[in-house]
Design a protein around this motif. Structure first.
Motif, PDB file in Angstrom:
ATOM      1  N   ASP A   1      11.344  -3.383   7.504  1.00 37.43           N
ATOM      2  CA  ASP A   1       9.923  -3.690   7.491  1.00 37.43           C
ATOM      3  C   ASP A   1       9.165  -2.770   8.445  1.00 37.43           C
ATOM      4  O   ASP A   1       8.055  -2.323   8.154  1.00 37.43           O
ATOM      5  N   THR A   2       9.777  -2.514   9.603  1.00 44.22           N
ATOM      6  CA  THR A   2       9.136  -1.651  10.581  1.00 44.22           C
ATOM      7  C   THR A   2       8.962  -0.245  10.023  1.00 44.22           C
ATOM      8  O   THR A   2       7.919   0.389  10.193  1.00 44.22           O
ATOM      9  N   THR A   3       9.991   0.261   9.347  1.00 42.21           N
ATOM     10  CA  THR A   3       9.899   1.586   8.734  1.00 42.21           C
ATOM     11  C   THR A   3       8.784   1.625   7.696  1.00 42.21           C
ATOM     12  O   THR A   3       7.985   2.568   7.658  1.00 42.21           O
ATOM     13  N   ALA A   4       8.732   0.602   6.852  1.00 37.36           N
ATOM     14  CA  ALA A   4       7.688   0.531   5.829  1.00 37.36           C
ATOM     15  C   ALA A   4       6.311   0.453   6.476  1.00 37.36           C
ATOM     16  O   ALA A   4       5.342   1.062   5.996  1.00 37.36           O
ATOM     17  N   PHE A   5       6.221  -0.289   7.570  1.00 34.53           N
ATOM     18  CA  PHE A   5       4.957  -0.419   8.285  1.00 34.53           C
ATOM     19  C   PHE A   5       4.509   0.932   8.834  1.00 34.53           C
ATOM     20  O   PHE A   5       3.346   1.340   8.664  1.00 34.53           O
ATOM     21  N   VAL A   6       5.424   1.646   9.492  1.00 29.72           N
ATOM     22  CA  VAL A   6       5.086   2.955  10.051  1.00 29.72           C
ATOM     23  C   VAL A   6       4.672   3.920   8.949  1.00 29.72           C
ATOM     24  O   VAL A   6       3.688   4.652   9.080  1.00 29.72           O
ATOM     25  N   ARG A   7       5.404   3.935   7.851  1.00 34.15           N
ATOM     26  CA  ARG A   7       5.071   4.796   6.720  1.00 34.15           C
ATOM     27  C   ARG A   7       3.673   4.477   6.178  1.00 34.15           C
ATOM     28  O   ARG A   7       2.915   5.379   5.811  1.00 34.15           O
ATOM     29  N   THR A   8       3.366   3.194   6.124  1.00 33.99           N
ATOM     30  CA  THR A   8       2.074   2.780   5.575  1.00 33.99           C
ATOM     31  C   THR A   8       0.930   3.178   6.497  1.00 33.99           C
ATOM     32  O   THR A   8      -0.100   3.699   6.043  1.00 33.99           O
ATOM     33  N   VAL A   9       1.095   2.943   7.793  1.00 34.33           N
ATOM     34  CA  VAL A   9       0.044   3.319   8.743  1.00 34.33           C
ATOM     35  C   VAL A   9      -0.163   4.826   8.723  1.00 34.33           C
ATOM     36  O   VAL A   9      -1.308   5.312   8.727  1.00 34.33           O
TER      37      VAL A   9
ATOM     38  N   ARG B   1       0.831  -1.191   0.000  1.00 33.92           N
ATOM     39  CA  ARG B   1       0.000   0.000   0.000  1.00 33.92           C
ATOM     40  C   ARG B   1       0.874   1.254   0.000  1.00 33.92           C
ATOM     41  O   ARG B   1       2.083   1.191   0.204  1.00 33.92           O
ATOM     42  N   ARG B   2       0.253   2.399  -0.217  1.00 30.70           N
ATOM     43  CA  ARG B   2       0.994   3.662  -0.263  1.00 30.70           C
ATOM     44  C   ARG B   2       1.695   3.930   1.059  1.00 30.70           C
ATOM     45  O   ARG B   2       1.152   3.664   2.132  1.00 30.70           O
ATOM     46  N   GLN B   3       2.902   4.472   0.966  1.00 27.25           N
ATOM     47  CA  GLN B   3       3.656   4.862   2.145  1.00 27.25           C
ATOM     48  C   GLN B   3       3.805   6.373   2.188  1.00 27.25           C
ATOM     49  O   GLN B   3       3.997   7.021   1.165  1.00 27.25           O
ATOM     50  N   SER B   4       3.701   6.931   3.371  1.00 27.88           N
ATOM     51  CA  SER B   4       3.771   8.373   3.536  1.00 27.88           C
ATOM     52  C   SER B   4       5.195   8.893   3.354  1.00 27.88           C
ATOM     53  O   SER B   4       6.168   8.236   3.733  1.00 27.88           O
ATOM     54  N   ASP B   5       5.301  10.088   2.793  1.00 23.76           N
ATOM     55  CA  ASP B   5       6.585  10.782   2.683  1.00 23.76           C
ATOM     56  C   ASP B   5       6.826  11.714   3.867  1.00 23.76           C
ATOM     57  O   ASP B   5       7.898  12.321   3.971  1.00 23.76           O
ATOM     58  N   ASN B   6       5.829  11.823   4.745  1.00 25.16           N
ATOM     59  CA  ASN B   6       5.942  12.738   5.890  1.00 25.16           C
ATOM     60  C   ASN B   6       6.681  12.086   7.058  1.00 25.16           C
ATOM     61  O   ASN B   6       6.209  12.069   8.194  1.00 25.16           O
ATOM     62  N   ILE B   7       7.854  11.563   6.745  1.00 24.91           N
ATOM     63  CA  ILE B   7       8.691  10.885   7.729  1.00 24.91           C
ATOM     64  C   ILE B   7      10.031  11.586   7.810  1.00 24.91           C
ATOM     65  O   ILE B   7      10.650  11.899   6.798  1.00 24.91           O
ATOM     66  N   GLU B   8      10.469  11.825   9.023  1.00 19.81           N
ATOM     67  CA  GLU B   8      11.794  12.393   9.267  1.00 19.81           C
ATOM     68  C   GLU B   8      12.591  11.355  10.067  1.00 19.81           C
ATOM     69  O   GLU B   8      12.293  11.104  11.229  1.00 19.81           O
ATOM     70  N   ASP B   9      13.556  10.746   9.428  1.00 23.30           N
ATOM     71  CA  ASP B   9      14.304   9.655  10.048  1.00 23.30           C
ATOM     72  C   ASP B   9      15.584  10.184  10.684  1.00 23.30           C
ATOM     73  O   ASP B   9      16.525  10.559   9.991  1.00 23.30           O
TER      74      ASP B   9
ATOM     75  N   ALA C   1       0.364   6.826   6.256  1.00 22.86           N
ATOM     76  CA  ALA C   1      -0.326   7.145   5.000  1.00 22.86           C
ATOM     77  C   ALA C   1      -1.813   6.860   5.109  1.00 22.86           C
ATOM     78  O   ALA C   1      -2.650   7.630   4.598  1.00 22.86           O
ATOM     79  N   GLU C   2      -2.172   5.780   5.779  1.00 20.20           N
ATOM     80  CA  GLU C   2      -3.589   5.446   5.936  1.00 20.20           C
ATOM     81  C   GLU C   2      -4.309   6.463   6.819  1.00 20.20           C
ATOM     82  O   GLU C   2      -5.479   6.792   6.577  1.00 20.20           O
ATOM     83  N   THR C   3      -3.618   6.970   7.845  1.00 18.90           N
ATOM     84  CA  THR C   3      -4.238   8.022   8.662  1.00 18.90           C
ATOM     85  C   THR C   3      -4.424   9.287   7.835  1.00 18.90           C
ATOM     86  O   THR C   3      -5.414  10.009   8.002  1.00 18.90           O
ATOM     87  N   GLU C   4      -3.482   9.557   6.942  1.00 18.48           N
ATOM     88  CA  GLU C   4      -3.607  10.727   6.069  1.00 18.48           C
ATOM     89  C   GLU C   4      -4.835  10.601   5.171  1.00 18.48           C
ATOM     90  O   GLU C   4      -5.595  11.560   4.997  1.00 18.48           O
ATOM     91  N   THR C   5      -5.024   9.421   4.618  1.00 18.48           N
ATOM     92  CA  THR C   5      -6.194   9.179   3.765  1.00 18.48           C
ATOM     93  C   THR C   5      -7.488   9.394   4.536  1.00 18.48           C
ATOM     94  O   THR C   5      -8.426  10.050   4.063  1.00 18.48           O
TER      95      THR C   5
END
Length: 308
Positions: free
Chosen positions: A99-107, A6-14, A109-113
């Protein structure tokens, strides 16, 4: 959760791997705070002149009716230990850091939607928050973020702060397994961002200046339960998108139960002190998450009217 692909958010600061000096800890799942700049010699603590300066500033502010000790002790609502303070989470077995990073990005993104759609339906624009991934400690506009206190939201910079190792830590300390439990933690903090946009957090932080500790705790519970309800709204939206798997809702409800103030106090000290509750009991947290999920409607999340 069926989150892969699923889509992953770009609003991540690592910021993981970056070092940060220690500072005041924060209460996660809803708490942020104010940090006094600490000067002095590098590596040598505070100079005598700096100490005198801070003492003078303290008494000047005290004379103006501002008690900085109380401010530092209570903080401002905005980001979870919740002991959120407390929060729950578990990295599923075999899940790597990537995987954890991808998971956080995906969640995220879903909240953004979810919230973009809700705000748009009301003719408003949703300003998406940034989620900061860090390791150990990092600086925030609300002071020092620490892994010891868990994820939290800072209203001053509209950012959610998360040390993903917190998922492993909570797996060892809390019986709240599952990736949807982790998603609940993130959605709760995003719920605080929604409260910040709608004026709930600014108003609470304004009112708490004139509140005693007991009254402030009671109002804090209502703020936290509304964030739980908002997390439930997101869960409903995710379910409609076909993301939820069998048992996911139960994982979130179990997480809410495990981080209730009464459950945490019983676990840590063997008895409860209701006047010290600031996030809600296990029953309350489950109730309001479920109310958000069952209704999928923001109007159902009014925790400020009537009993909770």
């Amino acid at each position: 959760m069926e989150w892969r692909g699923r889509r992953q958010s770009d609003n991540i600061e690592d910021r993981r791997g970056q070092s940060s000096r220690g500072g005041f800890g924060r209460n996660p799942f809803g708490r942020s705070g104010i940090q006094i700049p600490m000067g002095g010699r590098r590596g040598g603590g505070l100079s005598f002149g700096t100490i005198i300066f801070l003492v003078v500033i303290y008494f000047v502010l005290k004379a103006m009716g501002i008690d900085m000790l109380q401010v530092l002790g209570e903080g401002n609502i905005g980001g979870a230990g919740s002991g959120y303070e407390q929060s729950i989470g578990q990295r599923p077995a075999g899940q790597s850091s990537d995987d954890t990073t991808a998971f956080v990005r995906t969640v995220l993104a879903e909240t953004e939607t979810t919230w973009n759609a809700i705000f748009s339906a009301s003719g408003e624009q949703y300003r998406e928050p940034t989620l900061v991934l860090f390791s150990g400690a990092t600086a925030s506009a609300c002071g020092q973020a620490s892994s010891a206190t868990g994820p939290f939201y800072c209203p001053a910079d509209s950012k959610v702060y998360l040390d993903t190792e917190f998922f492993d830590q909570l797996e060892r300390q809390f019986d709240a397994a599952g990736d949807f439990a982790q998603a609940y933690v993130i959605a709760h903090e995003v719920g605080h961002h929604v409260q910040n946009l709608t004026g709930v957090l600014p108003e609470f932080n304004r009112q708490r200046r004139s509140m005693g500790q007991r009254e402030a705790n009671q109002m804090s519970v209502r703020v936290e339960l509304q964030a739980d309800c908002y997390a439930g709204i997101w869960a409903k939206s995710a379910d409609k998108e076909g993301i939820l798997s069998d048992g996911d809702l139960e994982e979130a409800l179990n997480a809410a139960q495990q981080i209730g103030d009464d459950t945490l106090q019983k676990r840590s000290q063997g008895y409860v002190v209701p006047d010290a509750f600031n996030h809600g009991t296990s029953a309350q947290r489950m109730k309001w998450f479920k109310r958000g999920y069952d209704s999928g409607n923001v109007s159902a999340c009014d925790t400020f009217s009537g009993p909770i």
